[in-house]
Design a protein around this motif. Structure first.
Motif, PDB file in Angstrom:
ATOM      1  N   LEU A   1       0.844  -1.196   0.000  1.00  9.47           N
ATOM      2  CA  LEU A   1       0.000   0.000   0.000  1.00  9.47           C
ATOM      3  C   LEU A   1       0.875   1.241   0.000  1.00  9.47           C
ATOM      4  O   LEU A   1       1.821   1.341   0.770  1.00  9.47           O
ATOM      5  CB  LEU A   1      -0.913  -0.011   1.220  1.00  9.47           C
ATOM      6  N   GLU A   2       0.530   2.180  -0.886  1.00  7.77           N
ATOM      7  CA  GLU A   2       1.314   3.403  -1.039  1.00  7.77           C
ATOM      8  C   GLU A   2       0.414   4.620  -0.902  1.00  7.77           C
ATOM      9  O   GLU A   2      -0.784   4.545  -1.169  1.00  7.77           O
ATOM     10  CB  GLU A   2       2.000   3.404  -2.400  1.00  7.77           C
ATOM     11  N   PRO A   3       0.978   5.760  -0.499  1.00  8.04           N
ATOM     12  CA  PRO A   3       0.182   6.983  -0.384  1.00  8.04           C
ATOM     13  C   PRO A   3      -0.588   7.268  -1.669  1.00  8.04           C
ATOM     14  O   PRO A   3      -0.064   7.103  -2.775  1.00  8.04           O
ATOM     15  CB  PRO A   3       1.231   8.065  -0.114  1.00  8.04           C
ATOM     16  N   GLY A   4      -1.848   7.658  -1.508  1.00 13.84           N
ATOM     17  CA  GLY A   4      -2.710   7.960  -2.638  1.00 13.84           C
ATOM     18  C   GLY A   4      -3.637   6.813  -3.004  1.00 13.84           C
ATOM     19  O   GLY A   4      -4.634   7.021  -3.683  1.00 13.84           O
ATOM     20  N   MET A   5      -3.325   5.597  -2.557  1.00  7.61           N
ATOM     21  CA  MET A   5      -4.210   4.471  -2.826  1.00  7.61           C
ATOM     22  C   MET A   5      -5.449   4.573  -1.938  1.00  7.61           C
ATOM     23  O   MET A   5      -5.402   5.127  -0.848  1.00  7.61           O
ATOM     24  CB  MET A   5      -3.512   3.144  -2.551  1.00  7.61           C
ATOM     25  N   VAL A   6      -6.558   4.015  -2.425  1.00  2.00           N
ATOM     26  CA  VAL A   6      -7.801   3.967  -1.667  1.00  2.00           C
ATOM     27  C   VAL A   6      -8.206   2.507  -1.541  1.00  2.00           C
ATOM     28  O   VAL A   6      -8.181   1.771  -2.525  1.00  2.00           O
ATOM     29  CB  VAL A   6      -8.920   4.764  -2.373  1.00  2.00           C
ATOM     30  N   ILE A   7      -8.549   2.085  -0.323  1.00  2.00           N
ATOM     31  CA  ILE A   7      -8.974   0.709  -0.114  1.00  2.00           C
ATOM     32  C   ILE A   7     -10.284   0.669   0.653  1.00  2.00           C
ATOM     33  O   ILE A   7     -10.646   1.616   1.350  1.00  2.00           O
ATOM     34  CB  ILE A   7      -7.903  -0.127   0.628  1.00  2.00           C
ATOM     35  N   SER A   8     -11.000  -0.421   0.493  1.00  2.00           N
ATOM     36  CA  SER A   8     -12.244  -0.654   1.212  1.00  2.00           C
ATOM     37  C   SER A   8     -12.014  -1.764   2.219  1.00  2.00           C
ATOM     38  O   SER A   8     -11.501  -2.824   1.876  1.00  2.00           O
ATOM     39  CB  SER A   8     -13.334  -1.069   0.217  1.00  2.00           C
ATOM     40  N   MET A   9     -12.397  -1.514   3.463  1.00  2.00           N
ATOM     41  CA  MET A   9     -12.286  -2.516   4.525  1.00  2.00           C
ATOM     42  C   MET A   9     -13.705  -2.925   4.899  1.00  2.00           C
ATOM     43  O   MET A   9     -14.529  -2.059   5.212  1.00  2.00           O
ATOM     44  CB  MET A   9     -11.578  -1.917   5.738  1.00  2.00           C
ATOM     45  N   GLU A  10     -13.982  -4.226   4.867  1.00  4.53           N
ATOM     46  CA  GLU A  10     -15.329  -4.704   5.138  1.00  4.53           C
ATOM     47  C   GLU A  10     -15.325  -5.882   6.113  1.00  4.53           C
ATOM     48  O   GLU A  10     -15.603  -7.014   5.723  1.00  4.53           O
ATOM     49  CB  GLU A  10     -16.004  -5.114   3.835  1.00  4.53           C
ATOM     50  N   PRO A  11     -15.025  -5.649   7.386  1.00  8.75           N
ATOM     51  CA  PRO A  11     -15.118  -6.753   8.341  1.00  8.75           C
ATOM     52  C   PRO A  11     -16.561  -7.217   8.471  1.00  8.75           C
ATOM     53  O   PRO A  11     -17.488  -6.412   8.439  1.00  8.75           O
ATOM     54  CB  PRO A  11     -14.600  -6.154   9.642  1.00  8.75           C
ATOM     55  N   MET A  12     -16.736  -8.535   8.603  1.00  3.47           N
ATOM     56  CA  MET A  12     -18.081  -9.098   8.643  1.00  3.47           C
ATOM     57  C   MET A  12     -18.178 -10.186   9.703  1.00  3.47           C
ATOM     58  O   MET A  12     -17.238 -10.943   9.909  1.00  3.47           O
ATOM     59  CB  MET A  12     -18.439  -9.683   7.282  1.00  3.47           C
ATOM     60  N   LEU A  13     -19.294 -10.245  10.351  1.00  3.17           N
ATOM     61  CA  LEU A  13     -19.609 -11.281  11.325  1.00  3.17           C
ATOM     62  C   LEU A  13     -20.821 -12.040  10.807  1.00  3.17           C
ATOM     63  O   LEU A  13     -21.821 -11.427  10.434  1.00  3.17           O
ATOM     64  CB  LEU A  13     -19.941 -10.637  12.682  1.00  3.17           C
TER      65      LEU A  13
END
Length: 64
Positions: free
Chosen positions: A11-23
């Protein structure tokens, strides 16, 4: 920043990520179903910035 130890993506500055923890609770079990939070993170020089503007918690996902 590394994403996970088994993934080569860095991961580098400027990247966008989605985090989706799920139960999830399997069908047939008391309370069966699922719940997922969703955050959008912008990778910065200092780590990450959460740009999600929605509040946390299951109460905010109930309709009706």
């Amino acid at each position: 920043l590394e994403l996970r130890e088994d993934i080569d993506t860095v991961l580098e500055p400027g990247m966008v990520i989605s985090m989706e923890p799920m139960l999830t609770i399997p069908e047939g079990q008391p309370g069966a179903g699922g719940y997922r939070e969703h955050d959008i993170l912008v990778i910065t020089e200092d780590g990450g910035e959460d740009i999600t503007g929605y509040p946390y918690g299951p109460a905010f996902n109930v309709i009706g």
